[in-house]
Design a protein around this motif. Structure first.
Motif, PDB file in Angstrom:
ATOM      1  N   LYS A  17     -63.513  -3.120 -70.946  1.00 42.35           N
ATOM      2  CA  LYS A  17     -62.778  -2.551 -72.082  1.00 42.35           C
ATOM      3  C   LYS A  17     -62.032  -3.668 -72.819  1.00 42.35           C
ATOM      4  O   LYS A  17     -62.054  -3.736 -74.047  1.00 42.35           O
ATOM      5  CB  LYS A  17     -61.800  -1.482 -71.585  1.00 42.35           C
ATOM      6  CG  LYS A  17     -61.025  -0.810 -72.677  1.00 42.35           C
ATOM      7  CD  LYS A  17     -60.098   0.263 -72.106  1.00 42.35           C
ATOM      8  CE  LYS A  17     -59.242   0.872 -73.196  1.00 42.35           C
ATOM      9  NZ  LYS A  17     -58.271   1.815 -72.654  1.00 42.35           N
ATOM     10  N   THR A  18     -61.413  -4.559 -72.065  1.00 42.11           N
ATOM     11  CA  THR A  18     -60.700  -5.684 -72.670  1.00 42.11           C
ATOM     12  C   THR A  18     -61.676  -6.653 -73.321  1.00 42.11           C
ATOM     13  O   THR A  18     -61.421  -7.168 -74.412  1.00 42.11           O
ATOM     14  CB  THR A  18     -59.832  -6.403 -71.619  1.00 42.11           C
ATOM     15  OG1 THR A  18     -58.906  -5.457 -71.080  1.00 42.11           O
ATOM     16  CG2 THR A  18     -59.077  -7.569 -72.212  1.00 42.11           C
ATOM     17  N   ALA A  19     -62.806  -6.903 -72.653  1.00 36.94           N
ATOM     18  CA  ALA A  19     -63.825  -7.792 -73.230  1.00 36.94           C
ATOM     19  C   ALA A  19     -64.278  -7.260 -74.586  1.00 36.94           C
ATOM     20  O   ALA A  19     -64.387  -8.030 -75.558  1.00 36.94           O
ATOM     21  CB  ALA A  19     -65.009  -7.925 -72.277  1.00 36.94           C
ATOM     22  N   LYS A  20     -64.506  -5.962 -74.654  1.00 36.10           N
ATOM     23  CA  LYS A  20     -64.945  -5.346 -75.917  1.00 36.10           C
ATOM     24  C   LYS A  20     -63.870  -5.496 -76.988  1.00 36.10           C
ATOM     25  O   LYS A  20     -64.173  -5.830 -78.134  1.00 36.10           O
ATOM     26  CB  LYS A  20     -65.276  -3.870 -75.690  1.00 36.10           C
ATOM     27  CG  LYS A  20     -65.806  -3.169 -76.912  1.00 36.10           C
ATOM     28  CD  LYS A  20     -66.178  -1.734 -76.620  1.00 36.10           C
ATOM     29  CE  LYS A  20     -66.675  -1.056 -77.881  1.00 36.10           C
ATOM     30  NZ  LYS A  20     -67.024   0.350 -77.629  1.00 36.10           N
ATOM     31  N   ALA A  21     -62.606  -5.277 -76.623  1.00 36.01           N
ATOM     32  CA  ALA A  21     -61.507  -5.404 -77.580  1.00 36.01           C
ATOM     33  C   ALA A  21     -61.390  -6.835 -78.107  1.00 36.01           C
ATOM     34  O   ALA A  21     -60.972  -7.044 -79.249  1.00 36.01           O
ATOM     35  CB  ALA A  21     -60.193  -4.971 -76.931  1.00 36.01           C
ATOM     36  N   LEU A  22     -61.764  -7.816 -77.281  1.00 37.37           N
ATOM     37  CA  LEU A  22     -61.719  -9.219 -77.696  1.00 37.37           C
ATOM     38  C   LEU A  22     -63.002  -9.657 -78.405  1.00 37.37           C
ATOM     39  O   LEU A  22     -63.113 -10.792 -78.855  1.00 37.37           O
ATOM     40  CB  LEU A  22     -61.484 -10.121 -76.478  1.00 37.37           C
ATOM     41  CG  LEU A  22     -60.116 -10.008 -75.814  1.00 37.37           C
ATOM     42  CD1 LEU A  22     -60.104 -10.771 -74.495  1.00 37.37           C
ATOM     43  CD2 LEU A  22     -59.017 -10.509 -76.738  1.00 37.37           C
ATOM     44  N   GLY A  23     -63.984  -8.755 -78.465  1.00 39.41           N
ATOM     45  CA  GLY A  23     -65.257  -9.090 -79.094  1.00 39.41           C
ATOM     46  C   GLY A  23     -66.129  -9.983 -78.229  1.00 39.41           C
ATOM     47  O   GLY A  23     -66.951 -10.733 -78.746  1.00 39.41           O
ATOM     48  N   LEU A  24     -65.942  -9.892 -76.913  1.00 35.87           N
ATOM     49  CA  LEU A  24     -66.706 -10.721 -75.978  1.00 35.87           C
ATOM     50  C   LEU A  24     -67.809  -9.909 -75.314  1.00 35.87           C
ATOM     51  O   LEU A  24     -67.629  -8.736 -75.012  1.00 35.87           O
ATOM     52  CB  LEU A  24     -65.788 -11.281 -74.890  1.00 35.87           C
ATOM     53  CG  LEU A  24     -64.646 -12.172 -75.349  1.00 35.87           C
ATOM     54  CD1 LEU A  24     -63.756 -12.515 -74.173  1.00 35.87           C
ATOM     55  CD2 LEU A  24     -65.199 -13.438 -75.997  1.00 35.87           C
TER      56      LEU A  24
END
Length: 115
Positions: free
Chosen positions: A93-100
């Motif tokens: 979820k955090t990776a997606k929010a960072l665009g990773l």
């Protein structure tokens, strides 16, 4: 970090960082900084990923030492040990929010993936 234009953040295990866990995670997210932590609790709090000793395993191993000492072993005779079990936890979820995008090869090595 923002003035230095850091590309990522590595947070070591420290009592100060434990006390400020949420604040560190929030600052990393606010500044869109991918961050790796030592503790899985940081990932549970929204951090990107952690890699560090498995705390439950450390406690089990400490209990073995206590047992030996209670059975009259001399603490000075017991060997010093290093952690042997480590865990990688990734928060998608955090990776997606960072665009990773986390490569499948890395996800496959993770002990836990939070979606």
């Amino acid at each position: 970090m923002t003035r230095a234009r850091a590309g990522a953040l590595a947070v070591s295990g420290s009592p100060l960082f434990v006390d400020e866990r949420r604040r560190l995670v929030e600052l990393a997210a606010k500044n869109r900084l991918p961050a790796v932590y030592e503790s899985r609790e940081d990932v549970d709090a929204g951090g990107l990923m952690s890699y560090g000793p498995n705390v439950a395993d450390l406690y089990r191993r400490a209990a073995v030492y206590v047992d030996k000492i209670l059975k009259r072993a001399k603490p000075g005779d017991l060997p010093v040990e290093q952690p042997t079990k480590f865990e990688l936890v990734i928060n998608l979820k955090t990776a997606k929010a960072l665009g990773l995008t986390i490569p499948p090869s890395v996800l496959g090595r993770a002990d836990q993936v939070i979606e």
